[in-house]
Design an enzyme around this catalytic site. Sequence first.
Site, mmCIF file in Angstrom:
data_model
loop_
_atom_site.group_PDB
_atom_site.id
_atom_site.type_symbol
_atom_site.label_atom_id
_atom_site.label_comp_id
_atom_site.label_asym_id
_atom_site.label_seq_id
_atom_site.Cartn_x
_atom_site.Cartn_y
_atom_site.Cartn_z
ATOM 1 C CG ASP A 34 -92.352 -28.305 96.929
ATOM 2 O OD1 ASP A 34 -91.961 -29.332 97.912
ATOM 3 O OD2 ASP A 34 -91.168 -27.686 96.285
ATOM 4 C CB ALA A 35 -90.391 -23.150 96.309
ATOM 5 C CB SER A 84 -84.387 -29.600 105.216
ATOM 6 O OG SER A 84 -83.941 -30.179 104.049
ATOM 7 C CB THR A 99 -88.064 -21.012 103.350
ATOM 8 O OG1 THR A 99 -87.748 -20.790 101.988
ATOM 9 C CG2 THR A 99 -88.833 -22.500 103.434
ATOM 10 C CB THR A 124 -86.104 -30.506 113.339
ATOM 11 O OG1 THR A 124 -85.036 -31.227 113.867
ATOM 12 C CG2 THR A 124 -86.001 -29.049 113.514
ATOM 13 C CG ASP A 125 -84.055 -34.287 116.798
ATOM 14 O OD1 ASP A 125 -84.094 -33.509 115.872
ATOM 15 O OD2 ASP A 125 -83.797 -35.420 117.195
ATOM 16 C CE LYS A 155 -88.386 -26.847 110.769
ATOM 17 N NZ LYS A 155 -89.159 -26.852 109.679
ATOM 18 N NE ARG A 274 -73.347 -30.709 109.857
ATOM 19 C CZ ARG A 274 -74.505 -31.734 109.649
ATOM 20 N NH1 ARG A 274 -75.184 -31.994 110.947
ATOM 21 N NH2 ARG A 274 -75.004 -32.179 108.660
#
Length: 341
Positions: A34-35, A84, A99, A124-125, A155, A274
């Site tokens: 993990d970064a 994410s 990433t 992911t959906d 993704k 958003r």
Amino acid sequence: MRTLFVTGGAGFIGSAFVRLVLDELPSCEVTNFDALTYAGNPDNLTGLDASRHHFVRGDIADREAVRAAMAENTDAIINFAAESHVDRSITSADEFLRTNVVGTQVLLDAARERKVRRFVQVSTDEVMGSLPEDGNAYFTENSPYEPNSPYAASKAAAEHLVRAAHHTFSLDTVTTRCGNNYGPRQFPEKLIPLVISNALHDETVPVYGDGRNVRDWIYVEDHCRAILHALEKGQSGAIYNIGARNECRNIEVVEAILNKLGKPLSLIRYVKDRLGHDRRYAIDPAKTEAELGWLPLETWESGLRKTIDWYKENSEWIARTRSGAYREFYARQYGTEVGAD
Ligand code: NAD
Ligand code: TYD
């Protein structure tokens, strides 16, 4: 599967998965790569069995670092590492491409080089876009790719690379696509931990747009058990949609949390929506249930109760995360700043 290379295992879901496999598979060893970006938190790894859990700080897009960290006898790679957060991807997509896209290809190359037996891509959906609000439509494994945010697009690109590695090089791959997770140790930029931590501090809670967007919520441990089933029993090359049949509008989620915390609904603030905000996600998990013999264990009621209790009991975790204090711990522990290289 005894030797696992888990990426992103200091994050919310990855750390829950590491806990689960160390508990469920007594003979397995985990390299947790993990970064430690802003979302990776060493506090999430306290109490793990150090004889079977080996933390390595590194970037999945750094080929040499991946090679150096991955044991020769690695059985499986489980790729959780990602940028994410949708809102951050709207501000800047650069890290998402590095990433989520380049990093995934580097891991696929490493899997071939090391003859790893299985590669699990945690997706992911959101790669399937947005569903009509009042329809009876659900995401299935055959739904078309229609990613709407830079995060979702990155993704989806990663899924294409996984598919290509399976098709071209016969790499044994499984892709899982889950809905919105909630539970302990989620970075408080996402809706549920943000609402809980703001409300606990009597701060206002921001609701985007009209608050009627629908998400399909699943407790993080249920997601992790489904990934373990996919690792152990999934068909090579397959995609599995993971969901708990638990659609909720955002405003219902926010009100439920405030009610359970005994906080007034007057803390709610409707804010600017958003950009490109997906209206509805809803997963049909029938294939995963039938083929993998998986079902969620938590209901929305029990999962939300556990989640709220965890944040109430771990006010120190929230305080350290909100203030970035875990970074100071890291500097003391490892002699280098998080994000210094
Ligand atoms: P998170 O942001 O909490 O954790 C991501 C982890 O990846 C962090 O520990 C971070 O340090 C690490 N990381 C980031 N860039 C890295 C890099 N270049 N190299 C190595 N490590 C790096 O995310 P999460 O919510 O735990 O999500 C984990 C995975 O599950 C992601 O792939 C995400 O797309 C997927 N997913 C998440 C959800 C959700 O609701 N949170 C739902 C479906 C799928
Ligand atoms: P989020 O947790 O960011 O997950 P995702 O965008 O991947 O679904 O957001 C969940 C839902 O909550 C989404 O519809 C956006 C909304 N939201 C708010 O209304 N207010 C907030 O402060 C945040 C972070 C999200």
